[in-house]
Design a protein around this motif. Structure first.
Motif, PDB file in Angstrom:
ATOM      1  N   LYS A   1       0.833  -1.206   0.000  1.00  0.00           N
ATOM      2  CA  LYS A   1       0.000   0.000   0.000  1.00  0.00           C
ATOM      3  C   LYS A   1       0.864   1.251   0.000  1.00  0.00           C
ATOM      4  O   LYS A   1       2.008   1.258   0.465  1.00  0.00           O
ATOM      5  CB  LYS A   1      -0.929   0.018   1.207  1.00  0.00           C
ATOM      6  N   TYR A   2       0.297   2.332  -0.571  1.00  0.00           N
ATOM      7  CA  TYR A   2       0.916   3.658  -0.591  1.00  0.00           C
ATOM      8  C   TYR A   2       0.167   4.552   0.396  1.00  0.00           C
ATOM      9  O   TYR A   2      -1.069   4.556   0.429  1.00  0.00           O
ATOM     10  CB  TYR A   2       0.827   4.274  -1.983  1.00  0.00           C
ATOM     11  N   VAL A   3       0.923   5.334   1.183  1.00  0.00           N
ATOM     12  CA  VAL A   3       0.316   6.254   2.149  1.00  0.00           C
ATOM     13  C   VAL A   3       0.985   7.619   2.007  1.00  0.00           C
ATOM     14  O   VAL A   3       2.222   7.722   2.023  1.00  0.00           O
ATOM     15  CB  VAL A   3       0.468   5.745   3.600  1.00  0.00           C
ATOM     16  N   ILE A   4       0.159   8.697   1.851  1.00  0.00           N
ATOM     17  CA  ILE A   4       0.677  10.059   1.728  1.00  0.00           C
ATOM     18  C   ILE A   4       0.706  10.724   3.096  1.00  0.00           C
ATOM     19  O   ILE A   4      -0.248  10.633   3.869  1.00  0.00           O
ATOM     20  CB  ILE A   4      -0.197  10.892   0.761  1.00  0.00           C
ATOM     21  N   ALA A   5       1.825  11.405   3.378  1.00  0.00           N
ATOM     22  CA  ALA A   5       1.948  12.203   4.596  1.00  0.00           C
ATOM     23  C   ALA A   5       2.674  13.485   4.216  1.00  0.00           C
ATOM     24  O   ALA A   5       3.886  13.463   3.953  1.00  0.00           O
ATOM     25  CB  ALA A   5       2.695  11.451   5.680  1.00  0.00           C
ATOM     26  N   ASN A   6       1.931  14.594   4.153  1.00  0.00           N
ATOM     27  CA  ASN A   6       2.485  15.887   3.751  1.00  0.00           C
ATOM     28  C   ASN A   6       3.089  15.787   2.350  1.00  0.00           C
ATOM     29  O   ASN A   6       2.396  15.439   1.410  1.00  0.00           O
ATOM     30  CB  ASN A   6       3.507  16.379   4.781  1.00  0.00           C
ATOM     31  N   ASN A   7       4.382  16.065   2.221  1.00  0.00           N
ATOM     32  CA  ASN A   7       5.014  16.045   0.898  1.00  0.00           C
ATOM     33  C   ASN A   7       5.760  14.732   0.626  1.00  0.00           C
ATOM     34  O   ASN A   7       6.643  14.688  -0.221  1.00  0.00           O
ATOM     35  CB  ASN A   7       5.995  17.219   0.763  1.00  0.00           C
ATOM     36  N   SER A   8       5.401  13.692   1.332  1.00  0.00           N
ATOM     37  CA  SER A   8       6.041  12.385   1.141  1.00  0.00           C
ATOM     38  C   SER A   8       4.978  11.320   0.890  1.00  0.00           C
ATOM     39  O   SER A   8       3.847  11.418   1.377  1.00  0.00           O
ATOM     40  CB  SER A   8       6.871  12.000   2.366  1.00  0.00           C
ATOM     41  N   ILE A   9       5.357  10.329   0.131  1.00  0.00           N
ATOM     42  CA  ILE A   9       4.513   9.144  -0.050  1.00  0.00           C
ATOM     43  C   ILE A   9       5.362   7.932   0.323  1.00  0.00           C
ATOM     44  O   ILE A   9       6.551   7.852  -0.015  1.00  0.00           O
ATOM     45  CB  ILE A   9       3.972   9.026  -1.491  1.00  0.00           C
ATOM     46  N   ASN A  10       4.752   7.029   1.051  1.00  0.00           N
ATOM     47  CA  ASN A  10       5.464   5.860   1.552  1.00  0.00           C
ATOM     48  C   ASN A  10       4.845   4.590   0.985  1.00  0.00           C
ATOM     49  O   ASN A  10       3.630   4.399   1.048  1.00  0.00           O
ATOM     50  CB  ASN A  10       5.423   5.821   3.085  1.00  0.00           C
ATOM     51  N   LEU A  11       5.704   3.769   0.387  1.00  0.00           N
ATOM     52  CA  LEU A  11       5.279   2.463  -0.124  1.00  0.00           C
ATOM     53  C   LEU A  11       5.797   1.388   0.817  1.00  0.00           C
ATOM     54  O   LEU A  11       7.000   1.284   1.065  1.00  0.00           O
ATOM     55  CB  LEU A  11       5.834   2.222  -1.529  1.00  0.00           C
ATOM     56  N   LYS A  12       4.874   0.576   1.330  1.00  0.00           N
ATOM     57  CA  LYS A  12       5.252  -0.567   2.165  1.00  0.00           C
ATOM     58  C   LYS A  12       4.716  -1.843   1.534  1.00  0.00           C
ATOM     59  O   LYS A  12       3.536  -1.927   1.180  1.00  0.00           O
ATOM     60  CB  LYS A  12       4.722  -0.403   3.588  1.00  0.00           C
ATOM     61  N   LYS A  13       5.617  -2.808   1.411  1.00  0.00           N
ATOM     62  CA  LYS A  13       5.242  -4.105   0.846  1.00  0.00           C
ATOM     63  C   LYS A  13       5.762  -5.214   1.759  1.00  0.00           C
ATOM     64  O   LYS A  13       6.865  -5.121   2.303  1.00  0.00           O
ATOM     65  CB  LYS A  13       5.853  -4.302  -0.540  1.00  0.00           C
ATOM     66  N   GLU A  14       4.952  -6.233   1.881  1.00  0.00           N
ATOM     67  CA  GLU A  14       5.382  -7.435   2.598  1.00  0.00           C
ATOM     68  C   GLU A  14       4.957  -8.650   1.785  1.00  0.00           C
ATOM     69  O   GLU A  14       3.780  -8.836   1.494  1.00  0.00           O
ATOM     70  CB  GLU A  14       4.762  -7.507   3.991  1.00  0.00           C
ATOM     71  N   LEU A  15       5.932  -9.441   1.395  1.00  0.00           N
ATOM     72  CA  LEU A  15       5.693 -10.666   0.634  1.00  0.00           C
ATOM     73  C   LEU A  15       6.231 -11.821   1.453  1.00  0.00           C
ATOM     74  O   LEU A  15       7.416 -11.861   1.787  1.00  0.00           O
ATOM     75  CB  LEU A  15       6.384 -10.608  -0.727  1.00  0.00           C
ATOM     76  N   ARG A  16       5.351 -12.758   1.772  1.00  0.00           N
ATOM     77  CA  ARG A  16       5.723 -13.843   2.681  1.00  0.00           C
ATOM     78  C   ARG A  16       5.417 -15.195   2.045  1.00  0.00           C
ATOM     79  O   ARG A  16       4.352 -15.389   1.473  1.00  0.00           O
ATOM     80  CB  ARG A  16       4.951 -13.711   3.993  1.00  0.00           C
ATOM     81  N   PHE A  17       6.385 -16.116   2.175  1.00  0.00           N
ATOM     82  CA  PHE A  17       6.198 -17.485   1.705  1.00  0.00           C
ATOM     83  C   PHE A  17       6.244 -18.419   2.907  1.00  0.00           C
ATOM     84  O   PHE A  17       7.299 -18.620   3.509  1.00  0.00           O
ATOM     85  CB  PHE A  17       7.277 -17.869   0.695  1.00  0.00           C
ATOM     86  N   ASN A  18       5.082 -18.986   3.265  1.00  0.00           N
ATOM     87  CA  ASN A  18       5.007 -19.935   4.374  1.00  0.00           C
ATOM     88  C   ASN A  18       5.376 -21.346   3.937  1.00  0.00           C
ATOM     89  O   ASN A  18       5.836 -22.156   4.745  1.00  0.00           O
ATOM     90  CB  ASN A  18       3.591 -19.954   4.959  1.00  0.00           C
ATOM     91  N   ASN A  19       5.125 -21.634   2.663  1.00  0.00           N
ATOM     92  CA  ASN A  19       5.437 -22.937   2.089  1.00  0.00           C
ATOM     93  C   ASN A  19       5.883 -22.687   0.655  1.00  0.00           C
ATOM     94  O   ASN A  19       5.126 -22.152  -0.141  1.00  0.00           O
ATOM     95  CB  ASN A  19       4.208 -23.857   2.118  1.00  0.00           C
TER      96      ASN A  19
END
Length: 643
Positions: free
Chosen positions: A594-612
């Motif tokens: 997901k992308y989140v805007i805060a003032n003049n910045s945008i933050n991209l956070k990703k989590e990819l997980r392999f359990n098997n």
């Protein structure tokens, strides 16, 4: 009357020859229709195994296995060329390996002038191995021509007759496996992966023997596919275990239980004659000043990893008997058994509770609680007890941290030597969060470029894998390797001031840092600017199944990828919109971005997980859909404009 009988005889002969030719052509047509890309196939393969009493190692009573095989091939194309090969070693001998040929106008003729090529399987300079191969190079000129092979094999000890696979690298119209079991023998046959295949089983009594016959029809070629799981996970096969037998006078014990298997392992292990006195000076040197068991164990464990070179070694019983610890130390190389033996003896000399241990890697789908034959193990390690808690140490795992387990043995069972007794240990399943690659980046615009800093943190097996690669390449190439990691292979990224933190320190995360300039990454249309900050997605394109894919994918590890990317724009600019989030929840894998805007910045956070890491064919459709979603998410563009 004589002329009439002769005419009838000739007619019958010609009819038989015609039927024989038509049969080859007919089978070739059937196989070609089923497997249109194949150049040749087997109309029939028949394997028969019989058992007899004999003498083995140290003149002990054993059960020998006599196998006989006939295989008939037909050309599905003109000019079909292929090798027909058989493997053998010090436990399995080949004899009467014959080659017969038949064109469309003849009977089968034995080709005495052509001899099988015989060669070792591996280069002795790299991998010491007693495995050899005999093969005939075959060329069938016309569609419908046939070749037949026959050979006998002798297993000198049934302990090494463990599995029979029913598929082969070529298409088969029919494959028959027959076990002829005498009354004096108790045998167990486990049927593996039969579901979904055309396999029948028949059982009868003949001449006082129990005869079990398995037949598989229309068996597809056992082709290799990229990133595939081990063949025992998917292809049908038999696991054969001799439980007990009568040698003519007394009853002999086979592998009826894990205790029986352990007894044999221990018998072979005891043939190793260790001389601990030669190890004592080194152990004293490495443990001086170390007070806790953990400190002493780490010093010895890491020394063996760093100073003993791994070389696989299989030569008859020597493939199962560890090399003496003093010999491994002197030569500075050994296989898994030799390295485990050396480490175990060094730990014992340091006053620690250490034991030689057998384990099967994840290439084998069985555990000691399921199978009692030698096919359950293919690796050796050391087990150390501290405060009653077992800690497994794999000396062949270069840069492997103390107390962490490589994916290849995680989730398996370990058989620990304890003199007259043994212990089976369940190795913990791998956890994604323990094997993590975390990427943190910050960017700002500079003309048409993105400028920023990147920090990559590696833990668990991610860290171990990095060290294994990084410290195995020439030092003058290591800087370029770091730059390639920081740019994620993108040729538009220039890397400066790359830095490695905690390299070779097994107990701390590996950190790779650097400054980057991503050239020509910002495009302008009118007043709007467009860019992407998701330039290093975890690529999985090579794991997308094709329509022809038959085998499960093996992603090779349980792990997690975390990305935290921040893009800051000037105060007079604004973000026009925010890309949609993506969340996928499957039992074996999850993604949250997901992308989140805060003032003049945008933050991209990703989590990819392999359990098997295994993706089975039944899951190909949702997996392919996920890869398409992930690809679309990675292509998101950010648009900015003046306020």
């Amino acid at each position: 009357m004589r002329h009439l009988l002769l005419a009838i005889t000739l007619a019958l002969f010609n009819l038989c020859a015609l039927a024989q030719t038509e049969d080859d052509t007919y089978v070739a047509a059937l196989l070609k229709k089923q497997f249109p890309t194949e150049r040749y196939g087997a109309s029939n393969v028949t394997e028969e195994f019989r058992f007899e009493r004999g003498k083995g190692l140290d003149d002990k009573p054993v059960v020998k296995v006599l196998g006989s095989t006939e295989a008939t091939f037909v050309a599905l194309n003109d000019g079909a060329a292929f090798p027909y090969y058989q493997f053998y070693n010090n436990f399995v001998s080949l004899s009467n390996f014959n080659y017969y040929y038949r064109n469309r106008r003849e009977k089968f003729v034995k080709l005495n002038a052509i001899r099988a090529i015989d060669k070792p399987m591996t280069d002795d300079g790299i991998f010491l191995d007693d495995n050899r191969v005999k093969y005939y190079p075959v060329r069938l000129r016309e569609t419908g021509e046939a070749a037949r092979f026959e050979f006998n094999e002798l297993y000198s000890d049934s302990k090494y007759f463990t599995r029979v696979f029913m598929h082969a690298p070529f298409a088969q119209k029919e494959h028959v496996v027959k076990m002829v079991i005498p009354a004096w023998l108790q045998i167990d046959i486990q049927e593996m992966n039969f579901t979904g295949f055309k396999i029948t089983k028949q059982q009868e009594t003949k001449d006082g023997n129990k005869v079990i016959t398995y037949t598989i029809k229309d068996a597809e070629p056992m082709k290799s596919e990229p990133n595939a799981v081990g063949i025992a996970y998917y292809w049908p096969h038999l696991i054969v275990t001799v439980k007990k037998w009568n040698d003519g006078t007394t009853e002999q014990q086979g592998f009826e239980s894990t205790a029986d298997l352990y007894k044999w392992y221990k018998y072979l292990y005891d043939k190793c004659k260790n001389d601990a006195t030669t190890l004592k000076p080194l152990v004293t040197q490495l443990t001086t000043g170390k007070t806790s068991p953990e400190e002493k164990a780490k010093a010895l464990y890491y020394w063996v990893q760093d100073n003993i070179r791994y070389i696989a070694f299989e030569d008859g019983y020597a493939g199962f008997v560890p090399t003496a610890a003093q010999d491994v130390l002197k030569s500075k190389y050994g296989d898994c058994k030799g390295m485990a033996n050396l480490l175990t003896e060094m730990l014992k000399l340091a006053g620690l509770d250490a034991h030689f241990t057998w384990v099967g890697t994840r290439s084998i789908p069985y555990t000691h609680k399921q199978v009692n034959t030698m096919c359950v193990d293919n690796h050796a390690i050391s087990c150390l007890y501290i405060g009653g808690k077992p800690i497994l140490l794999d000396a062949t795992e270069k840069f492997g941290p103390f107390g962490e387990y490589a994916y290849r043995i995680s989730g398996k069972t370990a058989l620990v030597e304890k003199g007259t007794s043994f212990e089976i240990i369940d190795i913990p399943e791998p956890q994604p969060a323990a094997n993590r690659m975390s990427t943190k980046a910050t960017f700002t615009p500079e003309g048409t470029n993105l400028k920023g800093k990147i920090n990559i943190t590696l833990t668990g097996e991610m860290r171990t894998s990095f060290n294994q690669v990084y410290y195995n390449i020439p030092s003058h190439r290591q800087k370029d390797y770091l730059k390639n990691l920081l740019s994620f292979g993108n040729s538009n990224i220039e890397v400066k001031n790359s830095k490695l933190v905690n390299g070779k320190n097994r107990d701390l995360p590996v950190i790779i840092e650097g400054e980057v300039v991503f050239t020509n990454q910002i495009s302008t249309i009118g007043k709007e600017q467009f860019t992407s900050i998701d330039y290093f997605p975890m690529t999985l394109r090579s794991y997308k199944p094709t329509e022809k894919r038959r085998l499960p994918f093996d992603l090779d590890r349980v792990c997690q990828y975390d990305d935290d990317i921040t893009y800051t724009i000037p105060a007079n600019m604004k973000f026009v919109d925010v890309p949609e989030a993506l969340k996928v929840q499957q039992p074996n894998y999850q993604f949250d971005g997901k992308y989140v805007i805060a003032n003049n910045s945008i933050n991209l956070k990703k989590e990819l997980r392999f359990n098997n890491p295994m993706v089975k064919p039944v899951d190909f459709a949702p997996w392919a859909s996920f890869l398409d979603q992930l690809k679309a998410f990675n292509r998101n563009l950010l648009s900015t404009s003046p306020k």
